[in-house]
Enzyme design. Structure first.
Site, PDB file in Angstrom:
ATOM      1  N   PRO A   2     -17.015   7.890   3.982  1.00 40.25           N
ATOM      2  CA  PRO A   2     -17.969   8.399   2.994  1.00 40.25           C
ATOM      3  C   PRO A   2     -19.346   7.760   3.166  1.00 40.25           C
ATOM      4  CG  PRO A   2     -15.886   7.783   1.975  1.00 40.25           C
ATOM      5  CD  PRO A   2     -15.846   7.273   3.376  1.00 40.25           C
ATOM      6  N   GLU A   3     -20.380   8.596   3.134  1.00 36.32           N
ATOM      7  CA  GLU A   3     -21.745   8.105   3.250  1.00 36.32           C
ATOM      8  C   GLU A   3     -22.434   8.212   1.889  1.00 36.32           C
ATOM      9  OE1 GLU A   3     -22.580   6.559   5.808  1.00 36.32           O
ATOM     10  OE2 GLU A   3     -21.262   7.272   7.395  1.00 36.32           O
TER      11      GLU A   3
END
Length: 214
Positions: A2-3
């Protein structure tokens, strides 16, 4: 992994917990990137006052304690009905008044920590600016890149330069501008840097609006 847009989306999805009181905490598996503190029971009776994001960390402010949460490579939070079936990799359950917050992480690279002075200095104080804030502008990025021989994609992904611009979004921004990801960062022109700042902001805002890429 996840960014920034995915973490922002996750944080927003947890906002219904604001002003709810913790009823009970269950640690099913403490073995994450760093062990889950064994004294999380002190959250019992505390209301969750605020949720915010710094880089890819979710910051949870309770009445008397603050926490720092990171999703790692495979972590996720879910809001679940009390008593609903648990999944194999649900490692932490925080029971609120009418719902449960469960942390799920098959690869266990995430972290659930107290946000104390040690973790503030080690994990947060060295971070660069948020890409969507005014501090991330062309003059700032020009200064940061002027002596960097590393590839521009690598420089964009350096959290000491700017936080949260991970692989997906760095690649997308550079591709849209026709900048080769391996081009030395110091060789970018003033015009390229100005356009790159605008494009990074646009791509990230778009990704947040769409709920992230993952």
């Amino acid at each position: 992994m996840p960014e920034l847009p995915e973490v922002e989306t996750t944080k927003n999805s947890l906002l219904p917990l604001i002003d709810q009181t913790v009823q009970h905490v269950t640690i099913r598996n403490a073995s994450l990137r760093w062990p889950i503190p064994n004294d999380l029971s002190r959250l019992k009776g505390q209301k969750l006052r605020q949720l915010s994001r710094r880089s890819k960390y979710i910051l949870a402010q309770f009445e008397h304690d603050n926490m720092l949460w990171h999703l790692g490579m495979s972590g996720s939070f879910r809001l679940c009905e009390k008593g609903s079936e648990l999944r194999k990799h649900d490692h932490l359950i925080i029971e609120f008044e009418d719902i449960e917050l469960r942390y799920h992480d098959p690869r266990r690279f995430g972290c659930i920590l107290w946000l104390d002075d040690h973790h503030q200095k080690k994990l947060l104080d060295t971070l660069g600016p948020e890409p969507l804030q005014a501090a991330f502008d062309a003059p700032y990025l020009t200064e940061k890149l002027k002596n960097k021989s590393t590839a521009i994609k690598v420089a964009l992904m350096d959290n000491h330069v700017v936080v949260g611009v991970g692989n997906i979004y760095a690649t997308e921004s550079l591709f849209n501008l026709g900048i080769h990801p391996a081009q030395p960062a110091k060789d970018l022109t003033t015009t390229q840097i100005e356009k790159l700042v605008i494009e990074v902001k646009r791509i990230l805002k778009q990704a947040i609006d769409l709920g992230g890429s993952t």
